[in-house]
Motif scaffolding. Structure first.
Motif, PDB file in Angstrom:
ATOM      1  N   THR B 101       0.535  -4.181   2.987  1.00 15.22           N
ATOM      2  CA  THR B 101       0.932  -2.778   2.836  1.00 15.22           C
ATOM      3  C   THR B 101       0.029  -2.016   1.856  1.00 15.22           C
ATOM      4  OG1 THR B 101       2.529  -3.402   1.133  1.00 15.22           O
ATOM      5  CG2 THR B 101       3.371  -3.180   3.380  1.00 15.22           C
ATOM      6  N   VAL B 105      -0.793   2.030   2.246  1.00 15.80           N
ATOM      7  CA  VAL B 105      -0.282   3.019   1.297  1.00 15.80           C
ATOM      8  C   VAL B 105      -1.462   3.697   0.586  1.00 15.80           C
ATOM      9  CG1 VAL B 105       1.131   3.351  -0.774  1.00 15.80           C
ATOM     10  CG2 VAL B 105       1.889   1.777   1.006  1.00 15.80           C
ATOM     11  N   TRP B 109      -2.466   7.763   0.517  1.00 16.62           N
ATOM     12  CA  TRP B 109      -2.627   8.577  -0.697  1.00 16.62           C
ATOM     13  C   TRP B 109      -4.038   9.157  -0.800  1.00 16.62           C
ATOM     14  CZ3 TRP B 109       1.003  10.865  -3.169  1.00 16.62           C
ATOM     15  CH2 TRP B 109       2.286  10.299  -3.239  1.00 16.62           C
ATOM     16  N   CYS B 174       3.372  -3.560  -8.168  1.00 17.40           N
ATOM     17  CA  CYS B 174       3.443  -2.672  -7.010  1.00 17.40           C
ATOM     18  C   CYS B 174       4.422  -1.523  -7.265  1.00 17.40           C
ATOM     19  CB  CYS B 174       3.901  -3.500  -5.800  1.00 17.40           C
ATOM     20  SG  CYS B 174       3.658  -2.655  -4.282  1.00 17.40           S
ATOM     21  N   ASP B 178       3.230   2.327  -7.264  1.00 15.23           N
ATOM     22  CA  ASP B 178       3.866   3.327  -6.404  1.00 15.23           C
ATOM     23  C   ASP B 178       4.490   4.442  -7.227  1.00 15.23           C
ATOM     24  OD1 ASP B 178       3.394   2.692  -3.682  1.00 15.23           O
ATOM     25  OD2 ASP B 178       4.680   0.950  -3.878  1.00 15.23           O
ATOM     26  N   LEU B 181       1.672   6.708  -8.267  1.00 15.65           N
ATOM     27  CA  LEU B 181       1.200   7.515  -7.134  1.00 15.65           C
ATOM     28  C   LEU B 181       2.204   8.613  -6.773  1.00 15.65           C
ATOM     29  CD1 LEU B 181      -0.309   4.626  -4.980  1.00 15.65           C
ATOM     30  CD2 LEU B 181      -1.593   6.514  -6.005  1.00 15.65           C
ATOM     31  N   LEU B 182       3.488   8.278  -6.823  1.00 12.63           N
ATOM     32  CA  LEU B 182       4.520   9.286  -6.525  1.00 12.63           C
ATOM     33  C   LEU B 182       4.525  10.385  -7.580  1.00 12.63           C
ATOM     34  CD1 LEU B 182       7.371   6.917  -5.274  1.00 12.63           C
ATOM     35  CD2 LEU B 182       6.380   8.816  -3.988  1.00 12.63           C
ATOM     36  N   ALA B 198       2.632   9.983   2.752  1.00 15.41           N
ATOM     37  CA  ALA B 198       2.233   9.024   1.711  1.00 15.41           C
ATOM     38  C   ALA B 198       3.397   8.748   0.769  1.00 15.41           C
ATOM     39  CB  ALA B 198       1.034   9.574   0.943  1.00 15.41           C
ATOM     40  N   ALA B 199       4.121   9.805   0.403  1.00 17.56           N
ATOM     41  CA  ALA B 199       5.263   9.641  -0.507  1.00 17.56           C
ATOM     42  C   ALA B 199       6.348   8.787   0.140  1.00 17.56           C
ATOM     43  CB  ALA B 199       5.820  11.012  -0.884  1.00 17.56           C
ATOM     44  N   SER B 202       5.193   5.181   0.129  1.00 17.06           N
ATOM     45  CA  SER B 202       5.273   4.644  -1.226  1.00 17.06           C
ATOM     46  C   SER B 202       6.723   4.364  -1.628  1.00 17.06           C
ATOM     47  CB  SER B 202       4.654   5.628  -2.220  1.00 17.06           C
ATOM     48  OG  SER B 202       3.437   5.141  -2.705  1.00 17.06           O
ATOM     49  N   ARG B 205       7.884   1.245   0.129  1.00 19.25           N
ATOM     50  CA  ARG B 205       7.304   0.035  -0.450  1.00 19.25           C
ATOM     51  C   ARG B 205       7.856  -0.229  -1.850  1.00 19.25           C
ATOM     52  NH1 ARG B 205       1.161  -1.458  -1.785  1.00 19.25           N
ATOM     53  NH2 ARG B 205       1.528   0.229  -3.243  1.00 19.25           N
ATOM     54  N   LEU B 206       8.070   0.842  -2.587  1.00 16.79           N
ATOM     55  CA  LEU B 206       8.636   0.682  -3.929  1.00 16.79           C
ATOM     56  C   LEU B 206      10.019   0.014  -3.845  1.00 16.79           C
ATOM     57  CD1 LEU B 206       8.487   3.315  -6.734  1.00 16.79           C
ATOM     58  CD2 LEU B 206      10.581   2.071  -6.346  1.00 16.79           C
TER      59      LEU B 206
END
Lengths: 114, 224
Positions: B101, B105, B109, B174, B178, B181-182, B198-199, B202, B205-206
């Motif tokens: 992933t 991700v 981004w 991770c 994330d 990035l968020l 992308a959000a 993320s 995945r978060l």
């Protein structure tokens, strides 16, 4: 024989039991007990984590027994990878056991370096 | 399924003891609900078979249930063994999932907030927060260690705790990456569809990494 002494050998023993054919957990416990003549004094529940480890490694596969009984039971069987691993473990064990037996019985065939 | 359902068909004296044992085992197992249900069903079957054999041999239901439960093993010990048995697989899966992933991700981004073309675009995202490259590098290394150390040949050398520990660090890394990035994404309100995608990736995945991290920490604590 206590559980500590069996550590490292239980996986091979379970593979050997399942070599005879698919079996559910309790049948594996019974076969282990019968085949060892009651020598292996390990908690019976110990077999299940070991079966899960073997399943995780792809040596054993399992599925719920059908038709459903009053109590659910899962049947385990050897995979092709399990058969290969058992053959390798068996060979390794025979070599090890033969060497230990020879030394214990005072039948050493080799001479130490002088 | 409750433990009461698992003891259906057993004499009441035996069923009570088995129920109490299964409840204690259920509490001790550091595993998801489906895994616990499977383990309890198998334990109930083994105990039921043992009790039926004891009764057939002329023992009382109470006495044979007591013996069967005692012979099955202490719940804490079994929980530790299940944790040891399942931790390497969970470590492997977590590490592999993060490695798969990660590029997806990351690409999302870079598309959403990156500036420039090619490597410059990737670099522009990585340099938005000074320590982001470090967090990502540590996460990737730990995920790779988790995948390798979780395999049977390496497991005997590295030990189970190494695999689970590396996967746990990778999952936490991770989550941190994330979250960073968020935060960057939230500061740029003109992101549009690419940013929303992308959000969303993320966030998903978060949540997955946080769940895996929580489960791994429980497995590590239970494994002796």
């Amino acid at each position: 024989m206590r559980a500590e002494a069996l550590k490292g050998h239980l996986d091979g023993l379970l593979l050997a039991i399942l070599e005879a054919g698919p079996a559910h957990g309790y049948a594996v416990i019974e076969s282990l007990r019968a085949a060892s003549g009651g020598t292996f004094d390990l908690p019976t529940g110990t077999v299940y984590p070991a079966l899960r480890r073997l399943e995780g490694d792809g040596l054993v596969a399992s599925e719920w027994e059908e038709p459903a009984r009053e109590r659910r039971r899962r049947v385990y069987r050897l995979t092709a990878k399990g058969v290969k691993t058992l053959a390798a473990q068996r060979e390794s064990w025979h070599e090890f056991a033969g060497a230990v037996s020879a030394v214990m019985a005072g039948e050493r065939t080799w001479a130490p370096a002088t | 399924m409750g433990t009461r359902d698992l003891t259906r068909g057993l004499p009441r004296d035996a069923a009570e003891q088995v129920c109490a044992y299964l409840s204690t085992l259920d509490d001790a197992l550091p595993l998801p609900r489906a895994e616990r249900a499977r383990i309890l069903a198998e334990a109930a079957d083994a105990l039921g078979c043992e009790i039926e054999a004891g009764i057939a041999a002329g023992k009382t239901a109470r006495a044979t249930a007591h013996e069967a439960v005692k012979a099955f093993g202490a719940p804490d010990m079994l929980a530790a063994q299940f944790a040891e048995a399942m931790a390497p697989g969970m470590a492997r899966r977590t590490g592999a999932a993060l490695m798969v992933t990660g590029p997806l991700v990351g690409l999302a981004w870079v598309t959403a907030v990156g500036e420039g073309h090619g490597w410059a675009r990737i670099s522009s995202v990585l340099t938005m927060v000074p320590y982001l490259p470090l967090v990502l590098a540590a996460t990737v290394v730990c995920a790779m260690v988790a995948v390798m150390a979780g395999r049977p040949p390496a497991r005997s050398v590295w030990g189970i705790r190494w695999a689970a520990g590396a996967a746990w660090v990778a999952a936490i890394g991770c989550v941190a990456a994330d979250a960073i990035l968020l935060t960057i994404g939230m500061q740029q309100i003109h992101l549009g569809v690419a940013g929303a995608g992308a959000a969303a990736l993320s966030l998903l995945r978060l949540a997955g990494a946080a769940t895996a991290g929580y489960r791994l920490s429980r497995l590590r604590a239970a494994a002796r």
